[in-house]
Design an enzyme around this catalytic site. Structure first.
Site, PDB file in Angstrom:
ATOM      1  N   SER A   7      -3.104  25.606 -23.860  1.00  0.00           N
ATOM      2  CA  SER A   7      -2.933  26.024 -22.461  1.00  0.00           C
ATOM      3  C   SER A   7      -1.509  25.888 -21.919  1.00  0.00           C
ATOM      4  CB  SER A   7      -3.885  25.239 -21.558  1.00  0.00           C
ATOM      5  OG  SER A   7      -5.196  25.696 -21.744  1.00  0.00           O
TER       6      SER A   7
ATOM      7  N   TYR B  22      -5.618  36.593 -25.421  1.00  0.00           N
ATOM      8  CA  TYR B  22      -5.571  35.231 -24.858  1.00  0.00           C
ATOM      9  C   TYR B  22      -5.666  34.160 -25.959  1.00  0.00           C
ATOM     10  CZ  TYR B  22      -7.458  31.027 -22.633  1.00  0.00           C
ATOM     11  OH  TYR B  22      -7.685  29.728 -22.268  1.00  0.00           O
TER      12      TYR B  22
ATOM     13  N   TYR C   2      -5.661  20.719 -14.459  1.00  0.00           N
ATOM     14  CA  TYR C   2      -7.048  21.006 -14.045  1.00  0.00           C
ATOM     15  C   TYR C   2      -7.531  19.972 -13.030  1.00  0.00           C
ATOM     16  CZ  TYR C   2      -6.084  23.017 -18.564  1.00  0.00           C
ATOM     17  OH  TYR C   2      -5.460  23.638 -19.604  1.00  0.00           O
TER      18      TYR C   2
ATOM     19  N   VAL D 191      -5.192  21.601 -24.844  1.00  0.00           N
ATOM     20  CA  VAL D 191      -6.163  20.827 -25.633  1.00  0.00           C
ATOM     21  C   VAL D 191      -5.685  20.506 -27.047  1.00  0.00           C
ATOM     22  CG1 VAL D 191      -8.321  21.394 -24.421  1.00  0.00           C
ATOM     23  CG2 VAL D 191      -7.499  22.884 -26.241  1.00  0.00           C
TER      24      VAL D 191
HETATM   25  N1  GLN Z   1      -7.615  28.086 -25.807  1.00  0.00           N
HETATM   26  C1  GLN Z   1      -8.239  27.015 -25.067  1.00  0.00           C
HETATM   27  C2  GLN Z   1      -9.498  27.503 -24.395  1.00  0.00           C
HETATM   28  O1  GLN Z   1      -9.513  28.587 -23.923  1.00  0.00           O
HETATM   29  C3  GLN Z   1      -7.268  26.473 -24.060  1.00  0.00           C
HETATM   30  C4  GLN Z   1      -7.839  25.350 -23.246  1.00  0.00           C
HETATM   31  C5  GLN Z   1      -6.842  24.254 -22.950  1.00  0.00           C
HETATM   32  O2  GLN Z   1      -5.832  24.077 -23.614  1.00  0.00           O
HETATM   33  N2  GLN Z   1      -7.182  23.463 -21.952  1.00  0.00           N
HETATM   34  O3  GLN Z   1     -10.488  26.832 -24.332  1.00  0.00           O
END
Ligand code: GLN
Length: 306
Positions: A61, A188, A240, A258
């Protein structure tokens, strides 16, 4: 600075409770929670490092910052028809708010918002053209042509796409996405699968340190106003439903992923990247946050002062 980073890395090596490595994208689960890296890039081009700072990892992300920057460049303020600018207070992959706000995601950093940003960037182009543009942009920001996508991570996320696919379909049902859902989420997933090291990430954030100019490469990336606005979104939404906690403990615009990375911007001072794959329950790097907390404590770099 080097001594401080050495001390932080030594302190982090002693921590036994290191959080949980994300496993909902199976390819990410192979990475050891023992890894830790940190890089501090200064506007004059100096970079200080500790631990696994040159090891590429999945930025996930954190890529949403670069996609947002690209989207603002293409669409300007029209982007805000696609996505809002408010913290969500919900998990990164939540769907609930979309129903209440006719499919418009609250901000560009939650998954739904980032999917909407990809749709805004596409402008009728095919995924591979959009991805080539994204890759070039990130290479330009970091001043490093070796940055690549990790296609195995992208494929792994595609196989387990259902949550993000449902966000995209839900937005499509509200007429929010202009392009084919599969093309948007495929793009994405690749964007999230960019592999970068702490050094590369820290360098790519330098334009947000100095009012839109990367002083190390002497290039203006965005206007000062746009850099300020991206930083404010990172501060309010970058972690978040943990954004308040991150502001309380670290007090810098930041964006987590993540994969366990965090990019943090100390305006006028430095761009900082940290990586430790173990996550807290919200999905933000446990040790990464701790390391940044130590760094601001010692440097006084928090935007809120000592
Ligand atoms: N590619 C991950 C997802 O869409 C990104 C989420 C993240 O890094 N918080 O779940």
């Amino acid at each position: 600075m080097q001594t401080l980073l050495n001390n932080i890395a030594a302190e982090m090596a002693r921590v036994t409770e290191r959080g949980h490595v994300a496993d909902y994208i199976p390819q990410l689960a192979h990475v050891s929670a023992a890894r830790f890296g940190m890089a501090v890039a200064l506007p004059d081009g100096q970079v200080f490092t500790a631990g696994d700072a040159n090891e590429p990892f999945s930025i996930q992300s954190i890529s949403k910052v670069f996609a947002l920057t690209l989207a603002l460049g293409k669409r300007g303020d029209a982007l805000w028809q696609y996505v809002g600018r408010e913290p969500s207070g919900d998990p990164f992959n939540s769907i609930v708010q979309l129903e209440h706000e006719s499919g418009k995601p609250r901000n560009p950093f939650i998954n739904a918002g980032a999917i909407a940003v990809v749709d805004a960037i596409m402008m009728g182009h095919e995924p591979k053209e959009v991805l080539a543009e994204m890759l070039n942009f990130v290479r330009y920001l970091a001043n490093d042509a070796s940055i690549c996508f990790d296609h195995e991570v992208a494929a792994s996320e595609l196989e387990h796409k259902h949550r993000n696919a449902s966000l995209a379909h839900f937005m499509k049902a509200f007429g929010r996405l202009k392009h084919d859902v599969d093309k948007v989420i495929g793009t994405y997933f690749h964007q999230c699968a960019l592999a970068m090291s702490c050094v590369q990430l820290a360098q790519s954030g330098l334009f947000l340190v100095s009012d839109g100019v990367n002083q190390a490469t002497d290039s203006r990336v965005v206007s000062a106003q746009r850099a300020r606005r991206i930083n404010s979104l990172m501060m309010m939404c970058g972690h978040y439903d943990g954004s308040g906690e991150f502001a309380y403990r670290v007090g810098l615009p930041g964006k987590s992923g993540v994969g366990g990375g965090i990019l943090a911007i100390a305006p006028g001072k430095a761009s900082i990247a940290v990586w430790s794959p173990g996550l807290d329950r919200i999905g933000n790097s446990l040790l990464g946050t701790r390391a940044l907390e130590m760094l601001v404590q010692e440097t006084g770099w928090s935007v809120f002062g000592h």
